[in-house]
Design a protein around this motif. Sequence first.
Motif, PDB file in Angstrom:
ATOM      1  N   LEU A 123      84.861   5.812 -18.327  1.00  0.00           N
ATOM      2  CA  LEU A 123      84.715   4.603 -17.520  1.00  0.00           C
ATOM      3  C   LEU A 123      84.793   3.361 -18.405  1.00  0.00           C
ATOM      4  N   ALA A 124      84.121   3.433 -19.555  1.00  0.00           N
ATOM      5  CA  ALA A 124      84.139   2.296 -20.481  1.00  0.00           C
ATOM      6  C   ALA A 124      85.569   1.995 -20.898  1.00  0.00           C
ATOM      7  N   TYR A 125      86.349   3.063 -21.146  1.00  0.00           N
ATOM      8  CA  TYR A 125      87.733   2.879 -21.573  1.00  0.00           C
ATOM      9  C   TYR A 125      88.565   2.281 -20.448  1.00  0.00           C
ATOM     10  N   VAL A 126      88.384   2.820 -19.248  1.00  0.00           N
ATOM     11  CA  VAL A 126      89.185   2.360 -18.109  1.00  0.00           C
ATOM     12  C   VAL A 126      88.878   0.904 -17.760  1.00  0.00           C
ATOM     13  N   ILE A 127      87.587   0.554 -17.815  1.00  0.00           N
ATOM     14  CA  ILE A 127      87.225  -0.827 -17.478  1.00  0.00           C
ATOM     15  C   ILE A 127      87.870  -1.797 -18.463  1.00  0.00           C
ATOM     16  N   ARG A 128      87.800  -1.453 -19.750  1.00  0.00           N
ATOM     17  CA  ARG A 128      88.401  -2.373 -20.723  1.00  0.00           C
ATOM     18  C   ARG A 128      89.931  -2.385 -20.625  1.00  0.00           C
ATOM     19  N   MET A 129      90.519  -1.287 -20.130  1.00  0.00           N
ATOM     20  CA  MET A 129      91.956  -1.298 -19.876  1.00  0.00           C
ATOM     21  C   MET A 129      92.299  -2.443 -18.946  1.00  0.00           C
ATOM     22  N   GLY A 130      91.537  -2.539 -17.860  1.00  0.00           N
ATOM     23  CA  GLY A 130      91.789  -3.587 -16.879  1.00  0.00           C
ATOM     24  C   GLY A 130      91.652  -4.959 -17.503  1.00  0.00           C
TER      25      GLY A 130
END
Lengths: 317, 552
Positions: free
Chosen positions: B219-226
């Motif tokens: 989730l941390a990775y995906v959020i920062r992707m955005g």
Amino acid sequence: MSENAPVIYAQDLVKEFGPVRALDNLNLNIAPGEVHGYLGPNGAGKSTTMRVLLGLLRPDSGVIQLFGRDPWKDAVALHRRLAYVPGDVELWPNLTGGEVIDMFLRLRANEGETNFSTKRRDDLIERFDLDPRKKTRTYSKGNRQKVALISALAADVDLLLLDEPTAGLDPLMEVVFQEVIKEAKAQGKSVLLSSHILAQVEALSDRISIIRAGHIVESGTLSELRHMTRTTIEVETEKSAQQLQGLSFVHDFHAEGERTVFEVDGDHIREVMDSLAGLGIRSIVAHPPTLEQLLMRHYGDDLSGRGVSSSTTKKVS
Amino acid sequence: MTTTTVTQARHAPSPASGKQSSLAGTWVLLRFMLRRDRIRTTVWVLSLGVLGAYMAQAPKAYADNEAELHDMATLFADPVTRMMTGPGFGMDDPSFERMFSAAYVLMTYLVIALFSIFTVVRHTRVEEETDREELVRANVVGRHARLTATLTLGVVANVIIAAIIFAGAAAEYSAEGSALVAVGSLAVGLFFLAITAVTVQLSEASRGASAMAGGVLALAYVIRMGGDAAEQGGNALSWFSPLAWTQQTAPYVEDRWWPLLLPFGCTVVFIWLGYFLSTKRDVGASLLHARLGRAEAKPSLGTPLGLASHGLLGGLRGWGIGLILSGLLFGSFAQTMIDAADDLPDDFAQLFAGDDMMLGYLAYMGVFMAVLVAAAAVSGITQLRIEESRGRAEYALSAPVGRSYWFGSHLTVLVVGVLLILGLTGLGMGIGAVASLDEGGGEYFGQLFLATFLQGSTVLAVIGIVAALFGWLPKAAGGVGWVIVGYGGIVAAFGGLLELPDWAYDLNIFGHLAQYPVDDISWAPILWLSLIGVVGITIGLLGFNRREVNRV
């Protein structure tokens, strides 16, 4: 297949795991309707035998037959006629006990039949005092064993393979277990009952085989094995029991005041009891022989035998 | 040792020493952990430290001169690359040190986070699950001793990793920026130690605890992707992810320290929460008490397929929910991609496989999804291996269930399950894209779904390889499966940066499909991969039918 063809027939069975010879020319014969006690110390090869009988392991040489067929090739057809209780029961942690029992009953039901006797299942659940709604991860070892026992005993099969089935049961449940095995026998089922405690199988078995280091060292009915067994008797008498000491079938005689402890050969109990009766018995305790005593006496102190160290044999149990 | 424990035992009953007694035995446990893990932890720490330090050299291997450096900076200024590697500070005035922090740091942080998660789960929940903790706690060992010893081990390991990274980076680049990179790695490591200290209290199963902590990482990775894809330097979303916080320090550019307060602050809070929750439960239990279940089985359970579904559906459901949500999310970045592409110079578009940057991005995400779906499949077969080694397969096979039928049922559930997940993920991506696009979304919907679904052939090939191994070399199956997936993941995420020879890219099983919808569908690789899958499964079934079950 004729009526008297053996249910289990093993001839010169060999199974090796690398350097360890788990089964070493094993011979085993079990007749229909027979309850057969399969005795051996830990690591002697009892569980390996069970797994070869189930067709999960392939023997390296020798003949093995269940109901006249090869368990490796005809596993599925044979499994319809048998039920198995593993020695160390592992169940699916998020199923309940009741679900596991039903699952096995359904898996075992013949094609086309989806129903099984819920009456027999419910009866066994009640007698073994099991709560079938609990998840199996919350069960103790004894309760997991009950689940496996109930699902095996409720099934309509001809042969029960029970690998140390009472190891986790309390004494009350062991009584229930003895009852249900007697009922199974009355229904004509054959049972292979493994254990490392002689007294446990003595009460139930028609015949007993003793396995040591992968080899059957003794096989026969209980009375045939009587010559091997010695009962330990502790007795308090009014008169001295010294007269027993000289008898050929009395061993390890110790007397201390009124208390006397000695061992007597299994086939001479009657003579000893007759002599004791005249001495004024105050109290008497008789211990059945343990398997370890028996093996030690007959095969010396090298329990693990034949150069296989006990630590390596343990792995293949 | 004996004398200290004896003293503590004597003091334990007095309430004044309550605090101390809850930590009794911490030192002994820590030494025991070090003894158990003397090789494992050393290898992890050294390889992570060296990986981090090596990354400092990587930009110099990639770019030989200023011109190449500028080309590289263009790549890292582009939103798709930013999405994978970070906010890309300082790319308008590139230097080797800035390139290092923009392109290579996040990769190291991810692995460090995994190390922290594994370490905590291994020494806490796994011990409880196997009942070893009961044995230990029966001695003079305080309630908090194990968690404290585990966290100490984790902190010390992370500090050493950070020190090696600092040494490697500072040898080349400015000290302050290097210190920020190193302390950032420490912040990530400690944050995930703390998160896992909480998740191991929540789940009774170690797999569950790892999955929850891994979920937080994903989730941390995906959020920062955005956040990082939206604009250079990240937008507001970048302030909601612990991975992004450590990159908002902008090492070698702005060198700001204060964003690190966030991860370190959260670490303190979560560690406190972990200790607090651990006092609210019994040893071996989770916070939620097991409820009573059904006394009788549903009819579906009484078949090999039912048994297989029971075993595999839980895991597949978890993967499925995560992946479908990610699909939606990635799809919804579609408009962001178009906006970002409009801002870039013209010559930049040549760097991509197709004209339409947005479609290129989504095709690329389809590959990324396929890697994750393949991971779900490998995890399913690993579970089968656990069934076998725990003796449950043996017990199930004692019923009249054929070996091929048992393995075949599991494979059926697995194949149907992962293809369904893949299809739904494609749908999610399509829906996300259509919803986010200002105009003309409808025509892409079907293409996006198909693009993702065609990846099913790759996933099938992975299943085939692992299933064949399970049939013949069961001990190797899980390991090989994870290597295939892990390699695919690394090449998919960082492939262009690694400068690998061609054969190394060919080895990546996920790299063979055409990039539909940017390119046309090419059927040859699809057929080949599917064939590998079918043949592999057949070989596996044959092997499992021949081999012994759970041979010691």
